[in-house]
Structures are given as structure tokens and as C-alpha cells.
Design a protein around this motif. Structure first.
Motif, mmCIF file in Angstrom:
data_model
loop_
_atom_site.group_PDB
_atom_site.id
_atom_site.type_symbol
_atom_site.label_atom_id
_atom_site.label_comp_id
_atom_site.label_asym_id
_atom_site.label_seq_id
_atom_site.Cartn_x
_atom_site.Cartn_y
_atom_site.Cartn_z
ATOM 1 N N LYS A 503 43.914 52.066 41.863
ATOM 2 C CA LYS A 503 44.860 52.366 40.788
ATOM 3 C C LYS A 503 45.069 51.134 39.919
ATOM 4 O O LYS A 503 45.117 51.223 38.689
ATOM 5 N N LYS A 504 45.192 49.975 40.577
ATOM 6 C CA LYS A 504 45.401 48.739 39.835
ATOM 7 C C LYS A 504 44.162 48.381 39.018
ATOM 8 O O LYS A 504 44.270 47.985 37.846
ATOM 9 N N ILE A 505 42.977 48.520 39.614
ATOM 10 C CA ILE A 505 41.726 48.244 38.897
ATOM 11 C C ILE A 505 41.661 49.079 37.619
ATOM 12 O O ILE A 505 41.231 48.611 36.569
ATOM 13 N N SER A 506 42.093 50.330 37.709
ATOM 14 C CA SER A 506 42.038 51.236 36.557
ATOM 15 C C SER A 506 42.928 50.784 35.407
ATOM 16 O O SER A 506 42.682 51.141 34.257
ATOM 17 N N THR A 507 43.970 50.000 35.718
ATOM 18 C CA THR A 507 44.922 49.575 34.679
ATOM 19 C C THR A 507 44.608 48.202 34.095
ATOM 20 O O THR A 507 45.210 47.805 33.100
ATOM 21 N N ILE A 508 43.676 47.465 34.701
ATOM 22 C CA ILE A 508 43.345 46.117 34.223
ATOM 23 C C ILE A 508 42.433 46.232 33.004
ATOM 24 O O ILE A 508 41.361 46.844 33.088
ATOM 25 N N LYS A 513 38.868 52.467 34.782
ATOM 26 C CA LYS A 513 38.529 53.430 35.835
ATOM 27 C C LYS A 513 37.045 53.426 36.176
ATOM 28 O O LYS A 513 36.659 53.782 37.298
ATOM 29 N N GLN A 514 36.179 53.007 35.219
ATOM 30 C CA GLN A 514 34.752 52.995 35.513
ATOM 31 C C GLN A 514 34.389 51.889 36.505
ATOM 32 O O GLN A 514 33.277 51.846 37.013
ATOM 33 N N TYR A 515 35.342 50.982 36.778
ATOM 34 C CA TYR A 515 35.115 49.908 37.746
ATOM 35 C C TYR A 515 35.834 50.160 39.073
ATOM 36 O O TYR A 515 35.938 49.255 39.903
ATOM 37 N N GLN A 516 36.340 51.368 39.260
ATOM 38 C CA GLN A 516 36.889 51.710 40.568
ATOM 39 C C GLN A 516 35.810 51.475 41.633
ATOM 40 O O GLN A 516 34.621 51.633 41.365
#
Length: 591
Positions: A503-508, A513-516
Motif C-alpha cells: 500500500k505504501k509503495i503504491s503511494t510513493i 502501483k506498478q512497483y508493488q
């Protein structure tokens, strides 16, 4: 169908009815009696329904805290029972989360709560159950109010009577039909939520487990009906509701296989449980409509595995339309997918000449040579059973798909119409029974870079990190490797932290989200734990995943997750990169 592993769910549900609904006493605590009455119910409706704060950006916990800040403890406890009813039967809400809900509302310490009233659950309820929480809990409050009024008027006094009423309320909400003897007032009907509810599936099952399935997802029920439709007569297809159809399917399947089976057993689920999403428009429906789909998203999100599963599903659907084939399938176990799934692993050196057609030098002469697609189309055209064939194009991000297909792209839309390819008057026809599934790692190839002509010829399904699939991977590996990992406490913490990390990765801004990070990477925790225990010479470990020396989670972070994040962050300023890594690491190891 009643399942042995769900016996705690049945026990807790019976206790909820007997002690809370019929007697009015708390089952969440031992010292609070006579809490359920007209006053506390009305206060719950006022605080939760009438004063509901629907502001976006405010999470559910903070809303409940705000709405019940001035409520007395008895009212808080009654609401906590409604929320308990929403959560108790599902396993995608963990033990500690269920207790957290009670503590958040009642503000009681954990030692004041009854611990054995929060069962593991009979299965996952999916995203709808969580996202629709306000309406689901409103439904719980309405049921509690309705039953209590029946108890007060002496119309209900037995546990089974309560179960029968709840079952019929759920059936009315689902299908709009009242059962004789279970009439509902117009006022009650008007108060019922207008949206579909996962609870109508959960509570029909817990009220009558011998007549329903342990399935909360309406989408899953529909997939079972579609997949085994060949077992139903025309009259049953026309006159039975969805739950009655599944019951009829169960009875007929039981004749060919075994009584008391579970639709989630691999033998059955591989036929119907083809979609790893809870979307209403599933991938198989997409294939049936467009005959060409692409699964895209970060690496490690089960795209290739799903493509194979979908290929099997589309062939199975066609094969099992015939009732005799259903009997044949379970009796003889025929491999009807053999030679009908064609898998190509694409790479930069794979060309139009390899795939469509080209010229080759043979015996000093240049000859026209048909490529792989010609052979696949021929196999599909000449299939004696007329079953589907599926072409899986794996990792299309590694190749220019427009150049690979060339003029044949138009043939994807105009099936059974010959088209001349760019090699010496060769004519290619893509038959109607050939389906195409592509997979693409979006992290390597942005969707925006794909031209419109390519995009419109496929339906696109995003595959990101999926918590439910991670649980499936962990359970499957744990059983296969006999690692004896405990699925509560540390494992719930692990899955929660992994989910929050993504979830945090998606907001950076530098990621998104493509780097989840896909669930297959996190599923490696099972093998790492097994090796850690064996190398260390441990027979058993109290703390299995999180240990002072780093333990299995520390190893996974150091050898897999952190290097991957460093690669994702690329040439970023080192101080900023280290700051982001520090924050992500704290989430991964959060308590």
C-alpha cells in the motif's frame, strides 16, 4: 455443506443466538448481562445509521470512535456484537483484528474479553464484504432488532427458530421472495440495504450449513453455476434460484464423486475457480466475449499461473456443457486440455518469421515457411471435438507485439476470414475456437506505450499484489513442505505488514502501483523458514518468523525485498533513497 474445520464457527454462532439474541447477555465479555434491549438497539441505530459520517478519507475506526464517543458501555457492547456478527465467520479478518474491533468500540482491555468467541472463519469473504461494511453492519443491526422484537413478543424462543428466521430474511434480501410463515413488515423491508450483501451468503450458511455452501462471494457462486451448468435440467435452470441450483449441482456431483465434498477442494475448484479477482466481469467472461485478453502488472503477481488456469477453464467450460462429459470427467479423469494449450515464451529474438511466416534457405533454394501460428490455427481448426484451443503469449513486454503480429492483428477480430500474410501469398485464418492470453510485466513496459490498435484488440486485466492469493500460497507450501508454520499471530502480522508495505509503495511518487512486490516473492518465506530451522538444527521455534537475529523475515528482506526496492529506486538521490527504504523496512517489520 457442513465442514469439520468450521465447527468453531457453528459453535460461536449458536452461542451468539442463545446467549445474546435470546437471553440478551454479552458473549464478548463475561460480566455484562441484559444489555440487549429496545433502548440500546435504538441508540445503536441513532449513533451508527442516523449519524453516520460518510466523509471520504476518514477510516472506519475513526468514524466509529467519533460516533460512539458519548455512548454508554451497554450500547457500545450491542454495536460490538453487530460488528462481531459481520466479522466472525470469515478468515480474511484475523483473530487479532476481530478483537481490535471489539476493543475499539467498547474501550475495554483485552483481559476483559472472552477469547474463544473469535473463530478462525470458514473462508474468505473478499473485498466486497470489507468495502461495503456500513451496509453489512446495518443489516446485522436490523436482524438483531428484528429477532429481539420476536423474542419479546414470545414469537421466538428456540435457537433453531432464530436460525430459520435469519435464513429467510437473507433469502428475501437476495431474491425478493417471502417464504410462507416468515412474513416481513413493509417497514422492515424498506429499511433493508439496497445493495447486495456478502452477509446474506455468510448467514444462510451459518444458519443452515447442510443446505448451503461455505461461500461468501456471489461471484464464486455464479462461477460454480456456469461451470456445472450441464448438470442442470432446463426446468432447474429456469425455476431454481442460485442457491437452489448449487444444491442441485451438489447432489448430482455427489453421485459421481463423493458425498460431503467441498467446492474449494482442488478437484472441483480447478473447474470453476478460474478468476483470482472478485470483479463482476471475470477474465473467462472477457475471453468468451473478446477471445483475446492480457494480464498485466508487476512481476510475481501470478499472471503466468493464472493464464494457464484460465486456459484450462475456457476448455473445461466447453467440455462440461454436456452432462455426459461431466460424468466422464469425474469417472475417467480424461485430460481434455492435452495439446490444446499452446505456450510461447516471448523474447527479443523471436520474430515475425518465427511466429507468422518467412523465407528459409533449404537445399540452396529460398522457400516460404509457415510459422508457429499457422500450426496452432490448423490444430484448432481440425479439433475433432470442436473444443477451444488457447495460445498463451508470455511476457509480451519483451517484444514489439505489433511487429510480431503484423497484418494478422485484424484477423483477431475477423475470425474464420482468411487474410493474406506478408510472405508469398500465404493465407492465414484464425479460427473461432482459438483464444489468446498475453501476460505483461508493466514494470518493464508501460501500458501507455502500447498503441491504440493493439490495446483495443485485447481486454486488459490488472494483476497487482493480492493478499488472499498470498495466503493461498503460504497454506499450500506449508502443507507440501510440512513446515508446520502457525497461521495465526506471527503469520497474520507478516501478511498484514506485507500488505501495508505494498500500500505504501503504491503511494510513493517515485514508485506507484506498478512497483508493488508480487505475492510469490513473499510466499518464499515458507522455504526460508524451513531452511532456517534445518540449518540452525531447531526442532521447533516459538518465534518462527520474527527473531532477534533477523530470522526468516530478516533473511527475506536482505536477500530479496531490499535489493528489489533498491533496483526500483534506481539513480535516486542516495539520502532520499535511504529515507524511503528505512520507512518501508519499518513497515515490513512492524509489530
Amino acid at each position: 455443506m457442513r465442514q469439520e474445520h468450521a465447527k468453531d464457527v457453528y459453535r460461536c454462532y449458536d452461542k451468539f443466538i442463545s446467549e445474546f439474541l435470546l437471553e440478551g447477555n454479552s458473549i464478548l465479555t463475561t460480566e455484562h448481562r441484559d444489555i440487549l434491549n429496545k433502548t440500546t438497539i435504538n441508540k445503536c441505530f441513532k449513533n451508527f445509521v442516523e449519524n453516520y459520517n460518510d466523509e471520504q478519507g476518514s477510516n472506519f475506526d475513526s468514524k466509529i470512535t467519533q460516533q460512539f464517543k458519548d455512548a454508554d458501555l451497554e450500547t457500545r457492547l450491542v454495536f460490538a456484537h453487530a460488528e462481531w456478527l459481520w466479522a466472525f465467520a470469515v478468515d480474511d479478518i484475523g483473530y487479532h483484528k476481530k478483537i481490535h474491533y471489539t476493543r475499539r468500540t467498547t474501550e475495554l482491555s483485552e483481559d476483559k474479553l472472552v477469547k474463544d468467541i473469535y473463530p478462525r472463519g470458514f473462508g474468505s469473504a473478499g473485498q466486497w464484504h470489507t468495502n461495503n461494511k456500513y451496509y453489512e453492519i446495518t443489516f446485522c443491526l436490523l436482524i438483531i432488532q428484528f429477532i429481539k422484537e420476536k423474542v419479546n413478543s414470545n414469537e421466538i424462543s428456540e435457537l433453531q427458530e432464530v436460525k430459520d428466521w435469519i435464513e429467510n430474511i437473507c433469502l428475501y434480501h437476495k431474491y425478493g421472495n417471502e417464504i410462507e410463515g416468515y412474513g416481513l413488515s413493509s417497514e422492515f423491508k424498506e429499511a433493508l440495504p439496497k445493495s447486495k450483501l456478502a452477509l446474506t451468503n455468510i448467514l444462510t450458511y451459518t444458519s443452515s450449513p447442510d443446505n448451503y455452501e461455505r461461500i461468501a462471494s456471489e461471484n464464486h457462486k455464479n462461477q460454480i453455476i456456469v461451470s456445472f451448468n450441464g448438470l442442470l435440467s432446463d426446468e432447474e435452470k429456469k425455476n431454481l434460484n442460485a442457491d437452489e441450483k448449487i444444491f442441485a449441482i451438489r447432489e448430482k456431483l455427489g453421485e459421481y464423486t463423493k458425498i460431503g465434498f467441498d467446492f474449494y477442494e482442488r478437484e472441483y475448484s480447478k473447474i470453476w475457480n478460474y478468476s483470482l479477482t472478485e470483479e463482476g466481469f471475470s477474465e473467462v467472461q472477457g475471453l468468451q466475449y473478446k477471445k483475446a485478453i492480457i494480464l498485466y502488472g508487476p512481476p510475481g503477481t501470478s499472471k503466468t499461473h493464472t493464464a494457464k488456469h484460465l486456459a484450462e477453464a475456457i476448455i473445461s467450460h466447453s467440455f462440461l456443457k454436456d452432462r455426459q462429459n461431466v460424468v466422464k470427467y469425474f469417472k475417467d479423469k480424461p485430460d481434455f486440455t492435452a495439446n490444446r494449450i499452446h505456450h510461447l515464451q516471448l523474447h527479443p529474438n523471436y520474430t515475425y518469421e518465427d511466429f507468422i511466416a518467412g523465407y528459409q534457405l533449404k537445399n540452396g533454394n529460398t522457400e516460404k515457411t509457415k510459422g508457429t501460428l499457422f500450426n496452432i490455427c490448423k490444430a484448432a481448426e481440425e479439433d475433432s471435438a470442436g473444443l477451444p484451443h488457447v495460445l498463451i503469449l508470455d511476457e509480451i513486454n519483451r517484444i514489439d507485439l505489433s511487429r510480431l503480429f503484423g497484418e494478422v492483428f485484424s484477423a483477431l477480430e475477423n475470425r474464420d476470414e482468411p487474410i493474406e500474410v506478408g510472405v508469398g501469398e500465404l493465407m492465414l485464418t484464425i479460427p473461432n475456437n482459438l483464444y489468446v492470453i498475453g501476460t505483461m510485466n508493466e514494470i518493464d513496459f508501460s501500458l501507455e506505450r502500447i498503441d491504440f490498435a493493439l490495446r483495443r484488440r485485447f481486454l486488459w486485466f490488472f494483476y497487482g499484489y493480492n493478499k488472499d492469493i498470498l495466503w493461498q500460497i503460504i497454506h499450500k507450501k506449508n502443507d507440501a513442505l510440512d513446515t508446520r508454520l502457525k497461521m495465526e499471530d506471527e503469520m497474520e502480522r507478516y501478511v498484514r505488514n506485507v500488505t501495508n508495505l505494498n500500500k505504501k509503495i503504491s503511494t510513493i511518487p517515485e514508485l506507484g502501483k506498478q512497483y508493488q512486490i508480487g505475492q510469490t516473492f513473499f510466499g518464499e518465506i515458507v522455504e526460508i523458514y524451513k531452511s532456517y530451522k534445518e540449518i540452525g538444527g531447531y526442532t521447533s521455534l516459538q518465534n518462527q518468523l520474527y527473531r532477534n537475529d533477523g530470522g526468516p523475515t530478516g533473511i527475506l528482506w536482505n536477500i530479496s525485498i531490499q535489493p528489489m526496492l533498491v533496483s526500483f529506486l534506481g539513480n535516486m538521490d542516495l539520502d532520499l533513497r535511504d529515507e524511503i527504504l528505512k520507512e518501508l523496512k519499518s513497515i515490513f517489520f512492524s509489530k
